[in-house]
Motif scaffolding. Structure first.
Motif, PDB file in Angstrom:
ATOM      1  N   GLU A 121       4.855 -12.676   7.201  1.00  0.00           N
ATOM      2  CA  GLU A 121       4.942 -12.357   5.751  1.00  0.00           C
ATOM      3  C   GLU A 121       3.835 -11.110   5.831  1.00  0.00           C
ATOM      4  O   GLU A 121       4.356 -10.616   4.260  1.00  0.00           O
ATOM      5  CB  GLU A 121       3.758 -13.710   5.292  1.00  0.00           C
ATOM      6  N   GLN A 122       3.167 -11.046   6.141  1.00  0.00           N
ATOM      7  CA  GLN A 122       2.115  -8.774   5.673  1.00  0.00           C
ATOM      8  C   GLN A 122       3.148  -8.845   5.770  1.00  0.00           C
ATOM      9  O   GLN A 122       3.394  -7.374   5.623  1.00  0.00           O
ATOM     10  CB  GLN A 122       0.898  -9.417   6.821  1.00  0.00           C
ATOM     11  N   TYR A 123       3.984  -8.405   7.054  1.00  0.00           N
ATOM     12  CA  TYR A 123       4.824  -7.289   7.333  1.00  0.00           C
ATOM     13  C   TYR A 123       6.153  -7.489   6.018  1.00  0.00           C
ATOM     14  O   TYR A 123       6.241  -5.725   5.838  1.00  0.00           O
ATOM     15  CB  TYR A 123       5.941  -7.901   8.686  1.00  0.00           C
ATOM     16  N   LYS A 124       6.907  -8.418   6.197  1.00  0.00           N
ATOM     17  CA  LYS A 124       7.066  -8.430   5.142  1.00  0.00           C
ATOM     18  C   LYS A 124       6.676  -7.421   3.130  1.00  0.00           C
ATOM     19  O   LYS A 124       7.404  -6.944   2.630  1.00  0.00           O
ATOM     20  CB  LYS A 124       8.698  -9.715   4.978  1.00  0.00           C
ATOM     21  N   ALA A 125       5.442  -8.415   3.170  1.00  0.00           N
ATOM     22  CA  ALA A 125       4.679  -7.355   2.288  1.00  0.00           C
ATOM     23  C   ALA A 125       4.273  -6.123   1.786  1.00  0.00           C
ATOM     24  O   ALA A 125       4.987  -5.741   1.054  1.00  0.00           O
ATOM     25  CB  ALA A 125       3.813  -8.378   2.033  1.00  0.00           C
ATOM     26  N   ALA A 126       4.788  -5.514   3.248  1.00  0.00           N
ATOM     27  CA  ALA A 126       4.025  -4.645   3.281  1.00  0.00           C
ATOM     28  C   ALA A 126       5.662  -3.574   2.947  1.00  0.00           C
ATOM     29  O   ALA A 126       5.742  -2.491   2.559  1.00  0.00           O
ATOM     30  CB  ALA A 126       3.577  -3.855   4.613  1.00  0.00           C
ATOM     31  N   ILE A 127       6.586  -4.454   3.716  1.00  0.00           N
ATOM     32  CA  ILE A 127       7.655  -3.698   3.412  1.00  0.00           C
ATOM     33  C   ILE A 127       8.397  -3.197   1.797  1.00  0.00           C
ATOM     34  O   ILE A 127       8.710  -2.469   1.265  1.00  0.00           O
ATOM     35  CB  ILE A 127       9.106  -3.445   4.328  1.00  0.00           C
ATOM     36  N   ASP A 128       8.367  -4.539   1.456  1.00  0.00           N
ATOM     37  CA  ASP A 128       8.219  -4.454  -0.395  1.00  0.00           C
ATOM     38  C   ASP A 128       7.345  -3.415  -1.153  1.00  0.00           C
ATOM     39  O   ASP A 128       7.547  -3.357  -2.184  1.00  0.00           O
ATOM     40  CB  ASP A 128       8.252  -6.065  -0.187  1.00  0.00           C
ATOM     41  N   ASN A 129       6.407  -3.582  -0.333  1.00  0.00           N
ATOM     42  CA  ASN A 129       5.216  -2.943  -1.487  1.00  0.00           C
ATOM     43  C   ASN A 129       4.971  -1.044  -0.934  1.00  0.00           C
ATOM     44  O   ASN A 129       4.263  -0.879  -1.479  1.00  0.00           O
ATOM     45  CB  ASN A 129       4.251  -3.427  -0.982  1.00  0.00           C
ATOM     46  N   SER A 130       6.323  -1.106   0.202  1.00  0.00           N
ATOM     47  CA  SER A 130       5.884  -0.092   0.262  1.00  0.00           C
ATOM     48  C   SER A 130       6.787   1.280  -0.385  1.00  0.00           C
ATOM     49  O   SER A 130       7.162   0.573  -1.306  1.00  0.00           O
ATOM     50  CB  SER A 130       6.781   0.801   2.168  1.00  0.00           C
ATOM     51  N   SER A 131       5.867   2.399  -0.386  1.00  0.00           N
ATOM     52  CA  SER A 131       6.402   3.556  -1.288  1.00  0.00           C
ATOM     53  C   SER A 131       7.599   4.149  -1.146  1.00  0.00           C
ATOM     54  O   SER A 131       8.279   4.667  -1.495  1.00  0.00           O
ATOM     55  CB  SER A 131       5.096   4.542  -1.687  1.00  0.00           C
ATOM     56  N   GLU A 132       8.436   4.127  -0.011  1.00  0.00           N
ATOM     57  CA  GLU A 132       9.357   5.253   0.620  1.00  0.00           C
ATOM     58  C   GLU A 132      10.437   3.450   0.148  1.00  0.00           C
ATOM     59  O   GLU A 132      10.245   2.789   1.396  1.00  0.00           O
ATOM     60  CB  GLU A 132       9.053   5.541   2.021  1.00  0.00           C
ATOM     61  N   GLY A 133      11.211   3.543   0.733  1.00  0.00           N
ATOM     62  CA  GLY A 133      12.578   2.908   0.299  1.00  0.00           C
ATOM     63  C   GLY A 133      13.234   2.213   2.029  1.00  0.00           C
ATOM     64  O   GLY A 133      13.157   3.846   2.627  1.00  0.00           O
ATOM     65  N   ILE A 134      12.755   1.164   2.778  1.00  0.00           N
ATOM     66  CA  ILE A 134      13.386   0.842   3.633  1.00  0.00           C
ATOM     67  C   ILE A 134      14.785  -0.122   3.867  1.00  0.00           C
ATOM     68  O   ILE A 134      14.771  -1.333   2.356  1.00  0.00           O
ATOM     69  CB  ILE A 134      11.920   0.083   3.996  1.00  0.00           C
ATOM     70  N   ALA A 179      11.547  -0.556  -3.712  1.00  0.00           N
ATOM     71  CA  ALA A 179      11.030   1.178  -3.705  1.00  0.00           C
ATOM     72  C   ALA A 179      12.346   1.683  -3.493  1.00  0.00           C
ATOM     73  O   ALA A 179      12.671   2.391  -4.120  1.00  0.00           O
ATOM     74  CB  ALA A 179      10.237   1.710  -1.860  1.00  0.00           C
ATOM     75  N   ALA A 180      13.354   0.593  -2.687  1.00  0.00           N
ATOM     76  CA  ALA A 180      14.887   1.302  -2.841  1.00  0.00           C
ATOM     77  C   ALA A 180      15.384   0.697  -4.030  1.00  0.00           C
ATOM     78  O   ALA A 180      16.185   1.385  -4.051  1.00  0.00           O
ATOM     79  CB  ALA A 180      15.593   0.016  -1.479  1.00  0.00           C
ATOM     80  N   GLU A 181      14.915  -0.537  -4.711  1.00  0.00           N
ATOM     81  CA  GLU A 181      15.773  -0.707  -5.611  1.00  0.00           C
ATOM     82  C   GLU A 181      15.132  -0.171  -6.907  1.00  0.00           C
ATOM     83  O   GLU A 181      16.340   0.332  -7.321  1.00  0.00           O
ATOM     84  CB  GLU A 181      14.688  -1.976  -6.014  1.00  0.00           C
ATOM     85  N   ASN A 182      13.982   0.751  -6.600  1.00  0.00           N
ATOM     86  CA  ASN A 182      13.803   1.640  -7.526  1.00  0.00           C
ATOM     87  C   ASN A 182      14.710   3.212  -8.478  1.00  0.00           C
ATOM     88  O   ASN A 182      14.335   3.834  -8.592  1.00  0.00           O
ATOM     89  CB  ASN A 182      11.848   1.963  -7.933  1.00  0.00           C
ATOM     90  N   ILE A 183      14.296   3.077  -6.183  1.00  0.00           N
ATOM     91  CA  ILE A 183      15.415   4.968  -6.155  1.00  0.00           C
ATOM     92  C   ILE A 183      16.273   4.831  -6.093  1.00  0.00           C
ATOM     93  O   ILE A 183      17.084   5.910  -7.357  1.00  0.00           O
ATOM     94  CB  ILE A 183      15.189   5.029  -4.726  1.00  0.00           C
ATOM     95  N   PHE A 184      17.305   3.483  -5.853  1.00  0.00           N
ATOM     96  CA  PHE A 184      18.313   3.768  -6.285  1.00  0.00           C
ATOM     97  C   PHE A 184      19.595   3.047  -7.094  1.00  0.00           C
ATOM     98  O   PHE A 184      20.495   2.803  -7.642  1.00  0.00           O
ATOM     99  CB  PHE A 184      19.629   3.373  -5.120  1.00  0.00           C
ATOM    100  N   TYR A 185      18.138   2.104  -8.101  1.00  0.00           N
ATOM    101  CA  TYR A 185      18.706   1.799  -9.340  1.00  0.00           C
ATOM    102  C   TYR A 185      19.165   0.030  -9.345  1.00  0.00           C
ATOM    103  O   TYR A 185      20.389  -0.006  -9.915  1.00  0.00           O
ATOM    104  CB  TYR A 185      19.031   1.736 -10.481  1.00  0.00           C
ATOM    105  N   SER A 207      23.290   4.148  -8.702  1.00  0.00           N
ATOM    106  CA  SER A 207      24.299   2.563  -9.385  1.00  0.00           C
ATOM    107  C   SER A 207      25.242   2.794 -10.645  1.00  0.00           C
ATOM    108  O   SER A 207      25.977   2.743 -11.006  1.00  0.00           O
ATOM    109  CB  SER A 207      23.539   1.210 -10.271  1.00  0.00           C
ATOM    110  N   ASP A 208      24.514   4.177 -11.039  1.00  0.00           N
ATOM    111  CA  ASP A 208      24.286   4.923 -12.396  1.00  0.00           C
ATOM    112  C   ASP A 208      25.644   6.405 -12.035  1.00  0.00           C
ATOM    113  O   ASP A 208      26.306   6.731 -12.495  1.00  0.00           O
ATOM    114  CB  ASP A 208      23.747   5.309 -13.505  1.00  0.00           C
ATOM    115  N   GLY A 209      25.984   6.394 -10.689  1.00  0.00           N
ATOM    116  CA  GLY A 209      26.855   7.611 -10.110  1.00  0.00           C
ATOM    117  C   GLY A 209      26.315   8.626  -9.629  1.00  0.00           C
ATOM    118  O   GLY A 209      26.461  10.067  -9.692  1.00  0.00           O
ATOM    119  N   GLN A 210      24.772   9.239 -10.670  1.00  0.00           N
ATOM    120  CA  GLN A 210      24.223  10.217  -9.792  1.00  0.00           C
ATOM    121  C   GLN A 210      23.549  10.658  -8.748  1.00  0.00           C
ATOM    122  O   GLN A 210      23.736   9.592  -8.067  1.00  0.00           O
ATOM    123  CB  GLN A 210      22.540   9.918 -10.998  1.00  0.00           C
TER     124      GLN A 210
END
Length: 993
Positions: free
Chosen positions: A349-362, A377-383, A432-435
């Motif tokens: 659970e901690q591992y999953k939380a760490a991945i989800d809250n990582s500042s880098e996309g995984i 982080a991947a959601e924020n980067i790729f929209y 997602s917007d093609g950028q």
């Protein structure tokens, strides 16, 4: 057996910890011993260098005094005056004889020059004082003659020196030294000339010429260990009662050594012993039998081993910390298996939380490239939302060209996964917007349940959200003051500057070859990028030196306009791409005195910021004279731009190190937040003020004021001559055979090519051992010595050469080093080197050094087959001159191809300079200043030949040679011919496409 296994299992962590601590202790002890040996070796070298320096100075001082005394004793005038005094027998008659005044008048210049206390002339047989600076001693047996050994040597015709001794009739309660020589007439000694010296002055100063630190001391002593030179700690000795208030330390203080070796012994003690001040010191001492005295160099133990004590505390601290960490790690490792089952779920659970809250996309992929997980982080980067992308092929996140490459890359990972681990790649991503945007990607392969899985870790390169943390961490690290900070920076500077020297040197040489326009553009870009990197390295090192108080300014003549034009040339290509015009106006005197390198550094930083933050418009640089008086010129420098401007509340932060006014500017424009802080500190060091004026959105003005002395006339003439040589791209040629000692092959090639282009014969050596061997076999005019090399470094090689060259002529040795701290330069000079050149160096810098030590070639020094069309024209024969073409377009076109875009500037400069020189020729010729006219004709001859104007060059040479031979007839005709030939040459050059 079971009990035994149970015991081992129970105490296994303790046993492993104990073994680890023992190994750590052993490693720490070995590390400390290595540091101790290294410190002792360096200490011994430093002490011996100081001791040898004092010894050499003493030998030179004694030689000068004895030779001067011997020369005076052989003077016919002194001999005649002494013979006349020998005929005067009565005591009062000797004292009142007019000859006494004549003798004093004759010898007074020598007494004044060398600071002697006085003189005495003593008869050979009765040893009566015939004449003396001390009237009371005249006509009486001389107390100076009581030293029988001293006068026995003089009686045999030798010039001798007697060290510190007390003579009441000469100087009360003060020790004096004597230097004496026989006065000889017709091969017979008739008397002895004695000069009386105060040992507390010149003699003692020989041993006070500096040291490693304030506790270091060198001094001379006799067989009884008594001081012959003054102690540098006399004031402390009086305070502690070890020396009387009015007493001199000479002959009063007695040295101590570790083994009471007070006479006729040489030695060294690095363990420590009590010295005459009752302090523990380390020291070296030598006994010179020929001089009959010893020289000792001592240093306080606390200072000598300061670095060792620091290292010992550091090693002990690291040992204890490492031991605690080792015990903690072993304890945790031993504890984990017991808790594995109940904690496995929590860890997942901690591992999953760490991945989800990582500042880098995984993200995770299967072997077909299908996305199986997608963190926040991947959601924020790729929209994209995770639900939108999971189950899709990774190509959804990539442009078409990257998608096909990525599929091949994944298949390669399946086949050769271990070879690609931790290999970071820079590719493009698609939102997602093609950028499209740049990302840094690292794909790590792994096998789970016998299936290939891939974990992709990526980040948006364009974003620098960690800038605040990085800059703050850098600032805190920089603010920590430690004894090793400057050493660390010097080492890192050397490691970076050494390969950079090779890159810049090779590009510099490449630019001198025939290149196409595109190739020239590429080499210019490489060279400018390397220069920019060098500026960054220098900024970091300069900041450290300023903070440590080690930065020292130099004062030399320089061209203030060049300090502006060089940065303009550096940034003009970038400005042109952004449609930014750079303008420069000055009403300030051109030639000043100051630290040109630091002033140019300020302009580089100010102009770099202006170009960086100006997208379109202008950058104006102005130098305005404000005041001129006896102290020099006060001027104001301004760099104005039409850029983005700076808010009022942010301007106070600009000159603070490691600070950016807005992180958005950091992301967009980059920067280290160090340049303006250095500018402020440099301007303040030079006694000036720096300021900023700006309104957000309306541009900015950075400026500073300085007061500097004006350059002298001779300095201006030298600078103008160097500028002229740079304009015509004609580096002078030198005569000489040099040895280059360098272990980096690239640096060898760069330096060797530069030397050969300057006319030198070059031999190579890869280290100090080879250098000594080469020097012993060949005769060289100059040695260029790298400092840091394997087998034997440049310092040891130089010391060895200086020891061996006693019977040979002194050879100049120039250090080549990328270590540029002041103490590194001091170490070069202490080792016996004559000068230092910093890497990377340029051809003009090399030329300035060569001009000090080597003879420059003249036109007639070149053999006929070696003569260059750029420096040689036909014989000064009018008939031959008339057969020459006005322009040799083969030479003209070759110069045009070599200089490319800079050729038009050179041509305009050539026209302006020759027109000015022709005006000067007329005025100087009318004033009968024929030497100046010849010099100007020589300049026209050289510069015109460089561009193929051989006829103009030939006529100029005729005028020069006639004036040198003082043949004035026809010179006015030649001057008119030069003007006519110049007009023809100018017309043909301007018509040439």
């Amino acid at each position: 057996m079971k009990t035994h296994n149970t015991f081992i299992h129970r105490y296994q962590p303790l046993l492993v910890s104990l073994l680890g601590i023992i190994l750590l202790a052993l490693y720490s002890w070995v590390d400390y011993q290595w540091v101790k040996t290294h410190v002792k070796n360096n200490l011994q070298k430093d002490l011996q260098v100081l001791e040898n320096s004092a010894h050499k100075s003493l030998l030179a001082w004694i030689k000068e005094r004895t030779l001067q005394t011997e020369l005076q004793a052989k003077s016919p005038t002194l001999a005649k005056l002494t013979q006349a005094l020998l005929l005067t027998n009565h005591d009062n008659a000797l004292k009142n004889a007019p000859l006494q005044l004549q003798l004093k008048t004759y010898l007074q210049p020598v007494l004044n020059k060398y600071g002697y206390l006085g003189f005495s002339i003593i008869t050979k047989q009765s040893q009566i004082s015939l004449a003396s600076s001390y009237i009371a001693t005249i006509g009486k047996p001389s107390q100076l003659a009581t030293n029988k050994d001293f006068f026995t040597g003089i009686a045999s015709g030798q010039t001798s020196i007697n060290y510190a001794q007390y003579f009441d009739t000469v100087v009360d309660d003060k020790p004096v030294m004597l230097v004496a020589a026989p006065i000889i007439v017709d091969t017979q000694q008739i008397a002895t000339l004695v000069f009386i010296i105060n040992p507390e002055l010149g003699f003692s100063n020989l041993f006070m010429q500096g040291g490693i630190d304030d506790s270091t001391e060198s001094y001379a002593f006799d067989k009884q260990g008594r001081f012959l030179s003054k102690s540098r700690f006399e004031a402390q000795l009086r305070k502690t009662g070890l020396l009387g208030f009015s007493n001199s330390s000479i002959l009063t203080i007695k040295r101590r050594s570790s083994k009471n070796e007070l006479s006729e012994k040489s030695g060294i003690d690095l363990e420590g012993y009590r010295n005459y001040r009752d302090l523990r010191v380390v020291g070296t001492w030598l006994w010179d039998k020929s001089l009959n005295l010893g020289i000792a160099t001592e240093m306080d133990v606390s200072k000598a081993y300061e670095a060792l004590y620091y290292a010992r505390h550091r090693i002990l601290f690291l040992f204890f910390i490492s031991s605690l960490l080792l015990i903690l790690i072993i304890f945790i490792i031993n504890k984990i298996p017991r808790q594995a089952n109940r904690e496995q779920k929590t860890l997942l659970e901690q591992y999953k939380a760490a991945i989800d809250n990582s500042s880098e996309g995984i993200i995770t992929l299967d072997d077909n490239g299908i996305v199986t997980s997608f963190n926040i982080a991947a959601e924020n980067i790729f929209y994209y939302q995770a639900s939108e992308i999971i189950g899709q092929n990774v190509s959804t996140l990539l442009p078409e060209n990257e998608a096909s490459d990525q599929s091949s890359y994944i298949q390669n990972l399946i086949l050769n996964g271990s070879l690609a681990i931790n290999k970071i790649r820079n590719i493009q991503g698609r939102r997602s917007d093609g950028q499209l945007f740049a990302i840094e990607l690292n794909i790590v392969p792994m096998i789970i349940d016998k299936q290939h899985k891939f974990v992709g870790i990526f980040k948006d390169i364009n974003e620098t959200k960690n800038a605040d943390h990085l800059l703050q961490q850098t600032k805190e690290t920089t603010e920590i003051t430690s004894p090793s900070k400057s050493d660390f920076l010097a080492i890192m500077s050397h490691e970076v500057r050494t390969p950079l020297h090779g890159i810049l040197g090779m590009v510099d040489l490449l630019q001198d070859t025939s290149l196409s326009g595109e190739q020239q553009e590429y080499t210019d870009s490489i060279f400018q990028s390397g220069k920019t990197l060098l500026i960054l390295i220098n900024d970091i090192l300069d900041f450290s030196k300023i903070e440590a108080g080690e930065l020292k300014l130099v004062e030399e003549a320089f061209d203030i306009e060049s300090c502006v034009k060089h940065p303009i040339n550096l940034f003009e290509p970038t400005a042109k791409k952004k449609s930014v015009n750079i303008n420069f106006i000055s009403d300030c005197p051109k030639y000043l005195r100051g630290d040109s390198q630091r002033i140019q550094q300020v302009f580089v930083n100010l102009l770099a910021n202006a170009v960086k933050f100006t997208e379109t418009g202008f950058i104006n640089i102005r130098l305005i004279k404000q005041k001129e008086d006896n102290e020099g010129i006060t001027f104001k420098a301004m760099v104005q731009d039409s850029g983005i401007g700076i808010a009022k509340d942010k301007q106070a932060q600009l000159f603070t190190e490691f600070t950016q006014i807005d992180y958005s500017t950091t992301r967009k424009f980059g920067g280290k937040g160090l340049g303006l802080a250095i500018c402020k500190k440099l301007i303040h060091l030079m006694g000036g003020d720096i300021y900023v004026k700006s309104t957000l959105g309306e541009g900015a003005e950075f400026g500073f004021t300085l007061t500097l002395p004006l350059a002298k006339d001779k300095e201006i003439e030298t600078l103008q001559r160097i500028e002229h040589q740079q304009h015509i791209n004609n580096m002078p040629q030198f005569k000489g055979h040099v040895l280059l000692v360098e272990d980096i092959i690239t640096n060898q090639k760069v330096a060797q090519s530069m030397f050969k282009k300057l006319g030198l014969t070059v031999d190579l050596a890869n280290d100090g051992i080879e250098a000594i061997t080469q020097w012993q076999k060949e005769t060289y005019d100059l040695i260029f010595m790298d400092c840091l090399m394997p087998n034997m470094d440049g310092f040891d090689a130089t010391l060895e050469i200086r020891k061996l060259e006693r019977d040979k002529q002194h050879i100049p040795i120039v250090a080549l080093t990328a270590s540029i701290l002041d103490k590194d330069k001091q170490r070069c000079m202490a080792a016996g080197m004559d000068a230092v050149i910093e890497k990377p160096f340029s051809k003009p810098e090399l030329f300035q050094t060569l001009a000090v030590y080597l003879e420059q070639r003249q036109d007639n020094d070149l053999d006929d087959e070696e003569a260059s069309p750029y420096t040689t024209v036909s014989e000064n024969n009018e008939q031959i001159a008339n057969t020459l073409a006005t322009i040799d377009f083969e030479i003209f076109n070759e110069m045009k191809e070599m200089l490319a875009d800079n050729f038009d500037k050179l041509l305009d400069c050539f026209f302006e300079e020759v027109e000015l020189m022709l005006q000067q020729v007329e005025g100087r010729y009318e004033a009968a200043d024929y030497q100046e006219v010849a010099r100007i004709a020589h300049s026209i001859k050289s510069s015109s030949a460089n561009l193929g104007a051989l006829k103009l060059s030939s006529v100029s040479k005729q005028l020069e040679e006639q004036l040198d031979n003082e043949q004035l007839e026809g010179c006015d005709i030649l001057i008119n011919a030069i003007k006519a030939e110049f007009e023809c040459a100018k017309k043909e050059m301007e018509m040439k496409p």
